[in-house]
Design a protein around this motif. Structure first.
Motif, short mmCIF file in Angstrom:
data_model
loop_
_atom_site.label_atom_id
_atom_site.label_comp_id
_atom_site.label_asym_id
_atom_site.label_seq_id
_atom_site.Cartn_x
_atom_site.Cartn_y
_atom_site.Cartn_z
N ARG A 70 0.84 -1.17 0.12
CA ARG A 70 -0.08 -0.03 -0.13
C ARG A 70 0.97 1.12 -0.32
NH1 ARG A 70 -3.80 -1.88 5.12
NH2 ARG A 70 -5.11 -3.24 3.99
N GLN A 71 1.82 1.30 0.68
CA GLN A 71 2.73 2.26 0.78
C GLN A 71 3.45 2.81 -0.02
OE1 GLN A 71 5.14 1.31 4.46
NE2 GLN A 71 3.70 2.62 5.66
N HIS A 72 4.05 1.55 -0.83
CA HIS A 72 4.90 1.70 -2.07
C HIS A 72 3.96 2.14 -3.20
CE1 HIS A 72 7.96 -1.51 -0.82
NE2 HIS A 72 8.23 -0.31 -0.25
N ILE A 73 2.83 1.64 -3.38
CA ILE A 73 1.92 2.11 -4.34
C ILE A 73 1.49 3.62 -4.38
CG2 ILE A 73 -0.33 1.84 -5.40
CD1 ILE A 73 -0.08 -1.21 -4.88
N GLU A 74 1.32 3.95 -3.04
CA GLU A 74 0.67 5.43 -2.70
C GLU A 74 2.02 6.41 -3.20
OE1 GLU A 74 -0.70 8.48 0.34
OE2 GLU A 74 -0.91 6.51 0.86
N ARG A 75 3.24 5.93 -2.78
CA ARG A 75 4.42 6.76 -2.82
C ARG A 75 4.69 6.86 -4.25
NH1 ARG A 75 7.92 5.04 1.04
NH2 ARG A 75 8.26 3.14 -0.13
N GLY A 76 4.67 5.79 -5.04
CA GLY A 76 5.05 5.80 -6.41
C GLY A 76 3.92 6.68 -7.10
N ILE A 77 2.75 6.68 -6.98
CA ILE A 77 1.93 7.41 -7.71
C ILE A 77 1.93 8.94 -7.29
CG2 ILE A 77 -0.89 8.07 -7.69
CD1 ILE A 77 -1.51 4.96 -7.46
N ARG A 78 1.95 9.24 -6.10
CA ARG A 78 2.22 10.64 -5.64
C ARG A 78 3.57 11.17 -5.88
NH1 ARG A 78 -2.52 12.27 -5.01
NH2 ARG A 78 -3.78 11.24 -3.37
N SER A 79 4.62 10.31 -6.51
CA SER A 79 5.86 10.85 -6.81
C SER A 79 5.96 11.22 -8.21
CB SER A 79 6.99 9.83 -6.52
OG SER A 79 6.94 8.66 -7.49
N TRP A 80 4.78 10.77 -9.08
CA TRP A 80 4.64 11.16 -10.27
C TRP A 80 4.64 12.82 -10.63
CZ3 TRP A 80 0.39 8.93 -14.09
CH2 TRP A 80 0.94 8.82 -15.58
N ASP A 81 5.55 13.26 -11.24
CA ASP A 81 5.52 14.80 -11.40
C ASP A 81 5.10 15.14 -12.74
OD1 ASP A 81 6.37 17.42 -11.07
OD2 ASP A 81 8.42 16.97 -12.08
N ILE A 82 3.75 15.44 -12.69
CA ILE A 82 2.71 15.67 -13.90
C ILE A 82 1.97 16.85 -13.30
CG2 ILE A 82 2.76 13.38 -14.80
CD1 ILE A 82 -0.09 13.16 -13.53
N ASN A 83 1.78 17.82 -14.48
CA ASN A 83 1.01 19.06 -14.19
C ASN A 83 -0.38 18.74 -14.21
OD1 ASN A 83 -0.13 21.54 -14.71
ND2 ASN A 83 1.31 22.13 -16.17
N VAL A 84 -0.94 19.18 -12.97
CA VAL A 84 -2.26 18.91 -12.64
C VAL A 84 -3.26 19.51 -13.51
CG1 VAL A 84 -2.49 20.94 -11.19
CG2 VAL A 84 -3.76 19.01 -10.71
N SER A 85 -2.87 20.66 -14.35
CA SER A 85 -3.55 21.19 -15.27
C SER A 85 -3.73 20.25 -16.57
CB SER A 85 -3.01 22.75 -15.67
OG SER A 85 -2.07 22.53 -16.46
N GLU A 86 -2.89 19.60 -16.82
CA GLU A 86 -2.75 18.60 -17.87
C GLU A 86 -3.68 17.06 -17.59
OE1 GLU A 86 0.96 17.89 -20.24
OE2 GLU A 86 1.49 19.97 -19.28
N CYS A 87 -3.13 16.84 -16.16
CA CYS A 87 -3.77 15.42 -15.71
C CYS A 87 -3.89 15.67 -14.35
CB CYS A 87 -2.72 14.43 -15.88
SG CYS A 87 -3.42 12.76 -15.42
N ASP A 88 -5.26 15.77 -13.91
CA ASP A 88 -5.51 16.03 -12.47
C ASP A 88 -5.69 14.48 -11.99
OD1 ASP A 88 -6.79 16.03 -10.08
OD2 ASP A 88 -8.37 17.59 -10.65
N LEU A 89 -4.64 14.03 -11.35
CA LEU A 89 -4.61 12.62 -11.13
C LEU A 89 -5.74 12.13 -10.04
CD1 LEU A 89 -2.67 10.25 -11.63
CD2 LEU A 89 -1.33 10.99 -9.99
N ASP A 90 -5.90 13.05 -9.19
CA ASP A 90 -7.06 12.59 -8.18
C ASP A 90 -8.54 12.39 -8.96
OD1 ASP A 90 -5.31 12.54 -5.77
OD2 ASP A 90 -5.70 14.82 -5.79
N GLN A 91 -8.65 13.19 -10.02
CA GLN A 91 -9.82 13.01 -10.78
C GLN A 91 -9.75 11.74 -11.53
OE1 GLN A 91 -10.29 15.94 -14.01
NE2 GLN A 91 -12.69 15.83 -13.80
N GLN A 92 -8.45 11.58 -12.32
CA GLN A 92 -8.43 10.30 -13.09
C GLN A 92 -8.49 9.04 -12.21
OE1 GLN A 92 -8.40 10.38 -16.54
NE2 GLN A 92 -8.78 12.50 -16.22
N LEU A 93 -8.08 9.20 -11.09
CA LEU A 93 -8.03 7.82 -10.25
C LEU A 93 -9.69 7.65 -9.90
CD1 LEU A 93 -4.87 8.40 -8.00
CD2 LEU A 93 -5.20 6.71 -10.05
#
Length: 180
Positions: A70-93
């Motif tokens: 769980r920790q590894h997956i969350e850390r991996g996803i949260r570490s993705w350095d993407i622009n929220v205006s191009e991809c709102d990761l929370d919305q996409q998840l």
């Protein structure tokens, strides 16, 4: 991110929750007979999304391993350095959680493939996959025209860094087969 406790091979329910920025609810899988296979996704020519995420969750045998995954997956996803205006990761998840398809393997007991493709992000989650499935999905990730890609590998591993899957050990040599 939380994954509901229970045996990794339990059929029917996988729960993921990402706290803070976007609270995501539990996921309940529905089998979708109209879903596409790995090969069909590879051959798709009408790609719109610019983002692709592949999460591989290897065999998990204990509560401690589940907690660590769980920790590894969350850390991996949260570490993705993407622009929220191009991809709102929370919305996409959130879209992934509410609209994904689930495929259960007839050949590999406990293997599941969760998939969702929006106009922004394609997300594939492999649970208890075979080595061949991982290689195939890594090949899809690498060959996809998306500009921004994320691969998260989680689960039991050896001291040498090899991951344990249902059908054997996944090493860096095996990984290179999927990339080439």
């Amino acid at each position: 991110m939380e994954i509901t406790a229970g045996p990794a091979s339990a059929r029917g329910v996988v729960s993921m929750e990402i706290p803070s920025r976007g609270a995501l609810a539990a996921v309940e899988e529905d089998e979708d007979p109209g879903q596409t296979s790995t090969e069909e996704r590879l051959q798709s020519t009408s790609r719109q999304g610019n983002f692709y995420m592949l999460i591989v969750i290897g065999e998990i045998a204990t509560e401690n391993q589940l907690h660590t995954a769980r920790q590894h997956i969350e850390r991996g996803i949260r570490s993705w350095d993407i622009n929220v205006s191009e991809c709102d990761l929370d919305q996409q998840l959130q879209l992934f959680i509410t609209r994904h398809s689930a495929q259960f393997s007839a050949e590999v007991r406990g293997q599941r493939t969760l998939h969702h493709k929006s106009d922004v992000l394609e997300t594939v989650v492999l649970v208890n996959p075979s080595e061949d499935t991982v290689i195939s999905e890594i090949h899809c990730l690498v060959s996809d025209p998306a500009v921004h890609k994320l691969l998260v590998l989680s689960g039991q591993s050896s001291d040498q860094g090899d991951w344990f899957f249902k059908t054997g050990v996944f090493s860096h040599q095996t990984f290179s087969r999927g990339v080439c």
